[in-house]
Design an enzyme around this catalytic site. Structure first.
Site, PDB file in Angstrom:
ATOM      1  N   LYS A   1       0.836  -1.219   0.000  1.00 25.33           N
ATOM      2  CA  LYS A   1       0.000   0.000   0.000  1.00 25.33           C
ATOM      3  C   LYS A   1       0.866   1.263   0.000  1.00 25.33           C
ATOM      4  O   LYS A   1       0.634   2.195  -0.755  1.00 25.33           O
ATOM      5  CB  LYS A   1      -0.936   0.026   1.231  1.00 25.33           C
ATOM      6  CG  LYS A   1      -1.791  -1.208   1.373  1.00 25.33           C
ATOM      7  CD  LYS A   1      -2.687  -1.142   2.597  1.00 25.33           C
ATOM      8  CE  LYS A   1      -1.963  -1.145   3.936  1.00 25.33           C
ATOM      9  NZ  LYS A   1      -1.197  -2.367   4.223  1.00 25.33           N
TER      10      LYS A   1
ATOM     11  N   ARG B   1      -9.518   1.033   9.333  1.00 26.03           N
ATOM     12  CA  ARG B   1      -9.101  -0.343   9.575  1.00 26.03           C
ATOM     13  C   ARG B   1     -10.155  -1.136  10.339  1.00 26.03           C
ATOM     14  O   ARG B   1      -9.957  -2.324  10.590  1.00 26.03           O
ATOM     15  CB  ARG B   1      -7.832  -0.323  10.416  1.00 26.03           C
ATOM     16  CG  ARG B   1      -6.575  -0.613   9.656  1.00 26.03           C
ATOM     17  CD  ARG B   1      -5.439  -0.481  10.643  1.00 26.03           C
ATOM     18  NE  ARG B   1      -4.317  -1.283  10.296  1.00 26.03           N
ATOM     19  CZ  ARG B   1      -3.248  -0.797   9.678  1.00 26.03           C
ATOM     20  NH1 ARG B   1      -3.196   0.455   9.313  1.00 26.03           N
ATOM     21  NH2 ARG B   1      -2.229  -1.592   9.444  1.00 26.03           N
TER      22      ARG B   1
ATOM     23  N   ARG C   1      11.862  -5.713   4.383  1.00 22.82           N
ATOM     24  CA  ARG C   1      11.605  -4.270   4.206  1.00 22.82           C
ATOM     25  C   ARG C   1      12.623  -3.424   4.978  1.00 22.82           C
ATOM     26  O   ARG C   1      12.999  -3.735   6.104  1.00 22.82           O
ATOM     27  CB  ARG C   1      10.202  -3.926   4.706  1.00 22.82           C
ATOM     28  CG  ARG C   1       9.946  -2.413   4.683  1.00 22.82           C
ATOM     29  CD  ARG C   1       8.517  -2.052   4.891  1.00 22.82           C
ATOM     30  NE  ARG C   1       7.931  -2.706   6.039  1.00 22.82           N
ATOM     31  CZ  ARG C   1       6.620  -2.841   6.238  1.00 22.82           C
ATOM     32  NH1 ARG C   1       5.774  -2.377   5.358  1.00 22.82           N
ATOM     33  NH2 ARG C   1       6.177  -3.454   7.312  1.00 22.82           N
TER      34      ARG C   1
ATOM     35  N   ARG D   1      11.406  -1.727  11.121  1.00 23.16           N
ATOM     36  CA  ARG D   1      10.417  -1.277  12.090  1.00 23.16           C
ATOM     37  C   ARG D   1      10.328  -2.218  13.282  1.00 23.16           C
ATOM     38  O   ARG D   1      10.644  -3.404  13.173  1.00 23.16           O
ATOM     39  CB  ARG D   1       9.037  -1.197  11.402  1.00 23.16           C
ATOM     40  CG  ARG D   1       8.926   0.003  10.525  1.00 23.16           C
ATOM     41  CD  ARG D   1       7.727   0.039   9.611  1.00 23.16           C
ATOM     42  NE  ARG D   1       6.525  -0.638  10.038  1.00 23.16           N
ATOM     43  CZ  ARG D   1       5.415  -0.703   9.304  1.00 23.16           C
ATOM     44  NH1 ARG D   1       5.374  -0.110   8.124  1.00 23.16           N
ATOM     45  NH2 ARG D   1       4.360  -1.349   9.742  1.00 23.16           N
TER      46      ARG D   1
ATOM     47  N   ARG E   1      -0.345  -9.393  13.388  1.00 22.23           N
ATOM     48  CA  ARG E   1      -0.924  -8.293  12.594  1.00 22.23           C
ATOM     49  C   ARG E   1      -1.795  -8.838  11.461  1.00 22.23           C
ATOM     50  O   ARG E   1      -2.836  -8.279  11.128  1.00 22.23           O
ATOM     51  CB  ARG E   1       0.193  -7.412  12.014  1.00 22.23           C
ATOM     52  CG  ARG E   1       0.761  -6.431  13.041  1.00 22.23           C
ATOM     53  CD  ARG E   1       2.053  -5.801  12.571  1.00 22.23           C
ATOM     54  NE  ARG E   1       1.919  -5.030  11.359  1.00 22.23           N
ATOM     55  CZ  ARG E   1       2.923  -4.769  10.507  1.00 22.23           C
ATOM     56  NH1 ARG E   1       4.130  -5.233  10.757  1.00 22.23           N
ATOM     57  NH2 ARG E   1       2.723  -4.048   9.438  1.00 22.23           N
TER      58      ARG E   1
HETATM   59  P1  AP5 Z   1       4.906  -1.698   1.818  1.00 16.42           P
HETATM   60  O1  AP5 Z   1       4.594  -0.794   0.680  1.00 16.42           O
HETATM   61  O2  AP5 Z   1       5.682  -1.162   2.974  1.00 16.42           O
HETATM   62  O3  AP5 Z   1       3.575  -2.424   2.337  1.00 16.42           O
HETATM   63  P2  AP5 Z   1       2.354  -1.848   3.186  1.00 16.42           P
HETATM   64  O4  AP5 Z   1       1.129  -2.492   2.640  1.00 16.42           O
HETATM   65  O5  AP5 Z   1       2.399  -0.355   3.198  1.00 16.42           O
HETATM   66  O6  AP5 Z   1       2.709  -2.500   4.590  1.00 16.42           O
HETATM   67  P3  AP5 Z   1       2.676  -1.984   6.095  1.00 16.42           P
HETATM   68  O7  AP5 Z   1       3.354  -3.029   6.936  1.00 16.42           O
HETATM   69  O8  AP5 Z   1       3.209  -0.587   6.191  1.00 16.42           O
HETATM   70  O9  AP5 Z   1       1.166  -2.009   6.371  1.00 16.42           O
HETATM   71  P4  AP5 Z   1       0.448  -1.948   7.684  1.00 16.42           P
HETATM   72  O10 AP5 Z   1      -0.883  -1.599   7.155  1.00 16.42           O
HETATM   73  O11 AP5 Z   1       0.455  -3.101   8.569  1.00 16.42           O
HETATM   74  O12 AP5 Z   1       1.276  -0.870   8.541  1.00 16.42           O
HETATM   75  P5  AP5 Z   1       0.919   0.562   9.044  1.00 16.42           P
HETATM   76  O13 AP5 Z   1       2.151   1.349   9.060  1.00 16.42           O
HETATM   77  O14 AP5 Z   1      -0.291   1.101   8.351  1.00 16.42           O
HETATM   78  O15 AP5 Z   1       5.670  -2.970   1.188  1.00 16.42           O
HETATM   79  C1  AP5 Z   1       6.188  -4.011   2.022  1.00 16.42           C
HETATM   80  C2  AP5 Z   1       7.566  -4.472   1.468  1.00 16.42           C
HETATM   81  O16 AP5 Z   1       7.402  -5.086   0.204  1.00 16.42           O
HETATM   82  C3  AP5 Z   1       8.584  -3.336   1.246  1.00 16.42           C
HETATM   83  O17 AP5 Z   1       9.867  -3.793   1.551  1.00 16.42           O
HETATM   84  C4  AP5 Z   1       8.471  -3.029  -0.257  1.00 16.42           C
HETATM   85  O18 AP5 Z   1       9.691  -2.522  -0.774  1.00 16.42           O
HETATM   86  C5  AP5 Z   1       8.139  -4.404  -0.813  1.00 16.42           C
HETATM   87  N1  AP5 Z   1       7.245  -4.333  -1.973  1.00 16.42           N
HETATM   88  C6  AP5 Z   1       6.137  -3.556  -2.107  1.00 16.42           C
HETATM   89  N2  AP5 Z   1       5.535  -3.785  -3.275  1.00 16.42           N
HETATM   90  C7  AP5 Z   1       6.277  -4.739  -3.907  1.00 16.42           C
HETATM   91  C8  AP5 Z   1       6.160  -5.428  -5.163  1.00 16.42           C
HETATM   92  N3  AP5 Z   1       5.146  -5.180  -6.011  1.00 16.42           N
HETATM   93  N4  AP5 Z   1       7.074  -6.373  -5.466  1.00 16.42           N
HETATM   94  C9  AP5 Z   1       8.088  -6.655  -4.601  1.00 16.42           C
HETATM   95  N5  AP5 Z   1       8.263  -6.041  -3.408  1.00 16.42           N
HETATM   96  C10 AP5 Z   1       7.360  -5.102  -3.068  1.00 16.42           C
HETATM   97  O19 AP5 Z   1       0.423   0.263  10.545  1.00 16.42           O
HETATM   98  C11 AP5 Z   1       1.320  -0.114  11.566  1.00 16.42           C
HETATM   99  C12 AP5 Z   1       0.579  -0.160  12.886  1.00 16.42           C
HETATM  100  O20 AP5 Z   1       0.062   1.165  13.221  1.00 16.42           O
HETATM  101  C13 AP5 Z   1      -0.669  -1.066  12.947  1.00 16.42           C
HETATM  102  O21 AP5 Z   1      -0.329  -2.410  13.222  1.00 16.42           O
HETATM  103  C14 AP5 Z   1      -1.461  -0.397  14.089  1.00 16.42           C
HETATM  104  O22 AP5 Z   1      -0.950  -0.761  15.356  1.00 16.42           O
HETATM  105  C15 AP5 Z   1      -1.201   1.083  13.882  1.00 16.42           C
HETATM  106  N6  AP5 Z   1      -2.229   1.698  13.036  1.00 16.42           N
HETATM  107  C16 AP5 Z   1      -2.017   2.284  11.814  1.00 16.42           C
HETATM  108  N7  AP5 Z   1      -3.180   2.707  11.301  1.00 16.42           N
HETATM  109  C17 AP5 Z   1      -4.148   2.380  12.203  1.00 16.42           C
HETATM  110  C18 AP5 Z   1      -5.554   2.517  12.215  1.00 16.42           C
HETATM  111  N8  AP5 Z   1      -6.219   3.084  11.182  1.00 16.42           N
HETATM  112  N9  AP5 Z   1      -6.244   2.044  13.284  1.00 16.42           N
HETATM  113  C19 AP5 Z   1      -5.591   1.503  14.330  1.00 16.42           C
HETATM  114  N10 AP5 Z   1      -4.261   1.307  14.368  1.00 16.42           N
HETATM  115  C20 AP5 Z   1      -3.537   1.752  13.314  1.00 16.42           C
END
Ligand code: AP5
Length: 208
Positions: free
Chosen positions: A13, A88, A122, A155, A166
């Site tokens: 994402k 979420r 990552r 991270r 997660r």
């Molecule tokens: P990446 O683009 O980083 O993936 P992502 O979907 O953004 O993954 P996240 O882990 O950031 O998602 P998340 O939703 O769990 O975390 P968030 O920060 O929102 O890609 C992943 C890897 O793959 C990278 O190394 C990239 O280079 C590689 N890649 C990407 N695309 C590729 C491709 N096509 N081919 C090959 N490689 C590829 O949330 C973290 C925490 O914050 C949550 O657990 C929660 O505790 C809290 N939080 C955040 N938002 C909320 C909310 N709305 N409500 C409650 N808690 C929240």
């Protein structure tokens, strides 16, 4: 252009959001990035969010809803925005619906085993938040950001047991949003197990 990026942790994402902002002048609002920044700066929000995030749990709805509501009132959101990681839960989706109307929800679909490989490799720039992968999306100079030349970091919530939790939290609390947005006719399924270029070409086609 009011976009929601939906998909499990590691689905890509954040990576595709960065592509969108290169072509369209809308801000990328990642609730995860906002919380990680708040934790680094030891703000009140950061202190409240830290233990939930490090355990792989969701931060309580009322904290996230308020934060996003305030962020969307800023000037740079006038022409739209990309919400990455919000909503979420069904409660968050209803809250968002009360203060903004979404046009596109991209639902990233990807097998679990691919996601685990992506998260374990990552690396993120702590300064500009650009995301790399040690195997698939390498920085030019190993370990350093192409843009800032700052050392890349892993991270806190990337430990294998936290990642597994997660993914469970995503399945139980976030997948109901797929039907929520399907009913509103704004859901677009994206096969995320492809190259960044292929995925982004699909997204761009839909956005027009
Ligand atoms: P990446 O683009 O980083 O993936 P992502 O979907 O953004 O993954 P996240 O882990 O950031 O998602 P998340 O939703 O769990 O975390 P968030 O920060 O929102 O890609 C992943 C890897 O793959 C990278 O190394 C990239 O280079 C590689 N890649 C990407 N695309 C590729 C491709 N096509 N081919 C090959 N490689 C590829 O949330 C973290 C925490 O914050 C949550 O657990 C929660 O505790 C809290 N939080 C955040 N938002 C909320 C909310 N709305 N409500 C409650 N808690 C929240």
């Amino acid at each position: 252009m009011k976009i929601v990026m939906l998909g499990c942790p590691g689905a890509g994402k954040g990576t595709i959001s960065k592509q969108i902002i290169n072509d369209y002048s809308v801000p990328h609002i990642s609730t995860g990035d906002i919380f990680r920044e708040a934790i680094r700066n030891k703000t009140l929000t950061g202190l409240k969010a830290k233990e939930y995030i490090n355990a792989g749990n969701l931060v309580p709805d009322e904290i996230v809803d308020q934060l996003v509501k305030e962020r969307l009132q800023k000037d740079d959101c006038k022409n739209g925005f990309i919400l990455d990681g919000y909503p979420r839960t069904i409660e968050q989706a209803k809250a968002l619906n009360s203060f903004s109307e979404i046009n596109h929800v991209f639902n990233f679909i990807i097998p679990k085993e691919i996601v685990i490989k992506r998260i374990s490799g990552r690396r993120t720039c702590p300064k500009c938040k650009k995301v790399y992968h040690i195997e698939y999306i390498k920085p030019k100079k190993p370990g350093f950001c192409d843009v800032c030349n700052v050392e890349l970091v892993q991270r806190e919530d990337e430990k294998p047991e936290v990642v597994v939790h997660r993914l469970e939290v995503y399945k139980n609390q976030t997948t109901p949003l797929i039907d929520f947005y399907k009913e509103k006719s704004v859901l677009f399924n994206i096969d995320a197990d492809r190259s960044v270029e292929e995925i982004y070409a699909d997204v761009k086609n839909i956005l027009g």
